[in-house]
Design a protein around this motif. Sequence first.
Motif, PDB file in Angstrom:
ATOM      1  N   GLU A  62      16.862   7.169  23.521  1.00  0.00           N
ATOM      2  CA  GLU A  62      17.684   6.328  24.404  1.00  0.00           C
ATOM      3  C   GLU A  62      17.170   6.291  25.824  1.00  0.00           C
ATOM      4  O   GLU A  62      17.109   5.232  26.444  1.00  0.00           O
ATOM      5  N   SER A  63      16.796   7.476  26.351  1.00  0.00           N
ATOM      6  CA  SER A  63      16.403   7.536  27.771  1.00  0.00           C
ATOM      7  C   SER A  63      15.023   6.937  28.001  1.00  0.00           C
ATOM      8  O   SER A  63      14.713   6.460  29.094  1.00  0.00           O
ATOM      9  N   LYS A  64      14.156   7.027  26.956  1.00  0.00           N
ATOM     10  CA  LYS A  64      12.772   6.522  27.041  1.00  0.00           C
ATOM     11  C   LYS A  64      11.920   7.291  28.054  1.00  0.00           C
ATOM     12  O   LYS A  64      10.854   6.799  28.476  1.00  0.00           O
ATOM     13  N   ILE A  65      12.413   8.459  28.480  1.00  0.00           N
ATOM     14  CA  ILE A  65      11.602   9.286  29.391  1.00  0.00           C
ATOM     15  C   ILE A  65      11.685  10.740  28.928  1.00  0.00           C
ATOM     16  O   ILE A  65      12.652  11.143  28.276  1.00  0.00           O
ATOM     17  N   PHE A  66      10.643  11.515  29.247  1.00  0.00           N
ATOM     18  CA  PHE A  66      10.709  12.970  29.042  1.00  0.00           C
ATOM     19  C   PHE A  66       9.676  13.649  29.931  1.00  0.00           C
ATOM     20  O   PHE A  66       8.774  12.983  30.469  1.00  0.00           O
ATOM     21  N   THR A  67       9.843  14.962  30.089  1.00  0.00           N
ATOM     22  CA  THR A  67       8.809  15.742  30.777  1.00  0.00           C
ATOM     23  C   THR A  67       8.358  16.856  29.848  1.00  0.00           C
ATOM     24  O   THR A  67       9.110  17.291  28.966  1.00  0.00           O
ATOM     25  N   VAL A  68       7.109  17.276  30.025  1.00  0.00           N
ATOM     26  CA  VAL A  68       6.570  18.435  29.304  1.00  0.00           C
ATOM     27  C   VAL A  68       6.312  19.498  30.365  1.00  0.00           C
ATOM     28  O   VAL A  68       5.582  19.247  31.335  1.00  0.00           O
ATOM     29  N   ASN A  69       6.947  20.662  30.194  1.00  0.00           N
ATOM     30  CA  ASN A  69       6.813  21.759  31.148  1.00  0.00           C
ATOM     31  C   ASN A  69       6.073  22.892  30.453  1.00  0.00           C
ATOM     32  O   ASN A  69       6.630  23.539  29.545  1.00  0.00           O
ATOM     33  N   ILE A  70       4.818  23.112  30.813  1.00  0.00           N
ATOM     34  CA  ILE A  70       4.017  24.167  30.174  1.00  0.00           C
ATOM     35  C   ILE A  70       4.409  25.491  30.823  1.00  0.00           C
ATOM     36  O   ILE A  70       4.241  25.673  32.046  1.00  0.00           O
ATOM     37  N   LEU A  71       4.991  26.381  30.006  1.00  0.00           N
ATOM     38  CA  LEU A  71       5.612  27.584  30.573  1.00  0.00           C
ATOM     39  C   LEU A  71       4.594  28.622  31.026  1.00  0.00           C
ATOM     40  O   LEU A  71       3.523  28.786  30.427  1.00  0.00           O
ATOM     41  N   ALA A  72       4.976  29.351  32.088  1.00  0.00           N
ATOM     42  CA  ALA A  72       4.164  30.445  32.611  1.00  0.00           C
ATOM     43  C   ALA A  72       4.486  31.723  31.832  1.00  0.00           C
ATOM     44  O   ALA A  72       5.522  31.816  31.148  1.00  0.00           O
ATOM     45  N   ALA A  73       3.585  32.709  31.953  1.00  0.00           N
ATOM     46  CA  ALA A  73       3.741  33.971  31.210  1.00  0.00           C
ATOM     47  C   ALA A  73       5.084  34.643  31.494  1.00  0.00           C
ATOM     48  O   ALA A  73       5.634  35.321  30.617  1.00  0.00           O
ATOM     49  N   ASP A  74       5.637  34.446  32.702  1.00  0.00           N
ATOM     50  CA  ASP A  74       6.920  35.093  33.037  1.00  0.00           C
ATOM     51  C   ASP A  74       8.130  34.210  32.680  1.00  0.00           C
ATOM     52  O   ASP A  74       9.242  34.477  33.117  1.00  0.00           O
ATOM     53  N   GLN A  75       7.897  33.166  31.868  1.00  0.00           N
ATOM     54  CA  GLN A  75       9.013  32.263  31.509  1.00  0.00           C
ATOM     55  C   GLN A  75       9.394  32.331  30.025  1.00  0.00           C
ATOM     56  O   GLN A  75       9.906  31.364  29.474  1.00  0.00           O
ATOM     57  N   GLN A  76       9.147  33.491  29.397  1.00  0.00           N
ATOM     58  CA  GLN A  76       9.532  33.640  27.981  1.00  0.00           C
ATOM     59  C   GLN A  76      11.034  33.405  27.799  1.00  0.00           C
ATOM     60  O   GLN A  76      11.466  32.835  26.797  1.00  0.00           O
ATOM     61  N   GLY A 105       8.222  26.490  38.535  1.00  0.00           N
ATOM     62  CA  GLY A 105       7.453  27.663  38.127  1.00  0.00           C
ATOM     63  C   GLY A 105       6.607  27.455  36.886  1.00  0.00           C
ATOM     64  O   GLY A 105       5.896  28.372  36.465  1.00  0.00           O
ATOM     65  N   SER A 106       6.670  26.274  36.279  1.00  0.00           N
ATOM     66  CA  SER A 106       5.836  26.006  35.096  1.00  0.00           C
ATOM     67  C   SER A 106       4.369  25.928  35.509  1.00  0.00           C
ATOM     68  O   SER A 106       4.050  25.585  36.641  1.00  0.00           O
ATOM     69  N   VAL A 107       3.479  26.201  34.551  1.00  0.00           N
ATOM     70  CA  VAL A 107       2.033  26.102  34.801  1.00  0.00           C
ATOM     71  C   VAL A 107       1.658  24.642  35.102  1.00  0.00           C
ATOM     72  O   VAL A 107       0.860  24.356  35.983  1.00  0.00           O
ATOM     73  N   ALA A 108       2.245  23.729  34.339  1.00  0.00           N
ATOM     74  CA  ALA A 108       2.056  22.299  34.592  1.00  0.00           C
ATOM     75  C   ALA A 108       3.338  21.564  34.234  1.00  0.00           C
ATOM     76  O   ALA A 108       4.026  21.934  33.271  1.00  0.00           O
ATOM     77  N   GLN A 109       3.656  20.569  35.050  1.00  0.00           N
ATOM     78  CA  GLN A 109       4.797  19.686  34.767  1.00  0.00           C
ATOM     79  C   GLN A 109       4.200  18.290  34.564  1.00  0.00           C
ATOM     80  O   GLN A 109       3.417  17.823  35.401  1.00  0.00           O
ATOM     81  N   VAL A 110       4.543  17.659  33.449  1.00  0.00           N
ATOM     82  CA  VAL A 110       3.970  16.352  33.111  1.00  0.00           C
ATOM     83  C   VAL A 110       5.130  15.375  32.884  1.00  0.00           C
ATOM     84  O   VAL A 110       5.932  15.570  31.967  1.00  0.00           O
ATOM     85  N   ALA A 111       5.229  14.356  33.734  1.00  0.00           N
ATOM     86  CA  ALA A 111       6.314  13.374  33.618  1.00  0.00           C
ATOM     87  C   ALA A 111       5.822  12.170  32.810  1.00  0.00           C
ATOM     88  O   ALA A 111       4.709  11.696  33.024  1.00  0.00           O
ATOM     89  N   CYS A 112       6.647  11.720  31.860  1.00  0.00           N
ATOM     90  CA  CYS A 112       6.200  10.654  30.941  1.00  0.00           C
ATOM     91  C   CYS A 112       7.272   9.590  30.706  1.00  0.00           C
ATOM     92  O   CYS A 112       8.476   9.873  30.780  1.00  0.00           O
TER      93      CYS A 112
END
Length: 159
Positions: A62-76, A105-112
């Motif tokens: 529905e929203s047609k948008i998402f982000t991918v947040n690649i987690l850092a080692a301290d984000q388990q 704090g993510s290693v990479a944030q990717v907006a799509c």
Amino acid sequence: MDDRQFRQAMGKFATGVTVIATELEGEIHGMTANAFMSVSLDPKLIVISIGEKAKILNKIKESKIFTVNILAADQQEHSMIFAGQLKEHREVAFERLDGKPVIPGSVAQVACEVSAEHVEGDHTLFIGKVTDIHLSDAEPLIFYSGKYRSLEKLETVII
Ligand code: FAD
């Protein structure tokens, strides 16, 4: 071949861990996922794979948008929160990238923006057109054979 053997074999592919996030009618929804890869450089496209039972599925449709947040080692803990592995609800703070919700704090944030959807078996593949990216220098969280690992520990073993 049974389901367990298939799962075990796929788990032998070491990956990072991401949280996919979307926003619908002002509500942010996140889900832990490791089925993520880069697809194309020109145009810049990535793909994620979402199970048919996941609540986030219809929200992304529905929203047609998402982000991918690649987690850092301290984000388990973030991975466990968004995989529904913790009993109690935890509040998670989000920031914005290109107006879309991302995890600080993510290693990479990717907006799509969703550029295509393909139903394959019991999952839907979303192709995302990348609209913005933010990077940090943090070490990534690793997932292998059903367990969380850290690159630092793996390097120690190799040396
Ligand atoms: P829910 O069950 O509603 O949400 C999951 C959890 O996130 C809930 O506990 C919810 O409270 C919490 N949550 C959601 N939004 C917020 C918010 N804004 N603030 C705080 N908490 C919030 N499944 C796939 O389909 N594809 C994959 O690639 C994939 N990879 C995975 C990799 C790993 C390492 C793990 C552990 C799991 C993976 N999963 C994957 C499984 C998936 O993460 C779970 O099945 C998940 O619980 C399904 O989420 P849901 O959308 O149904 O949402």
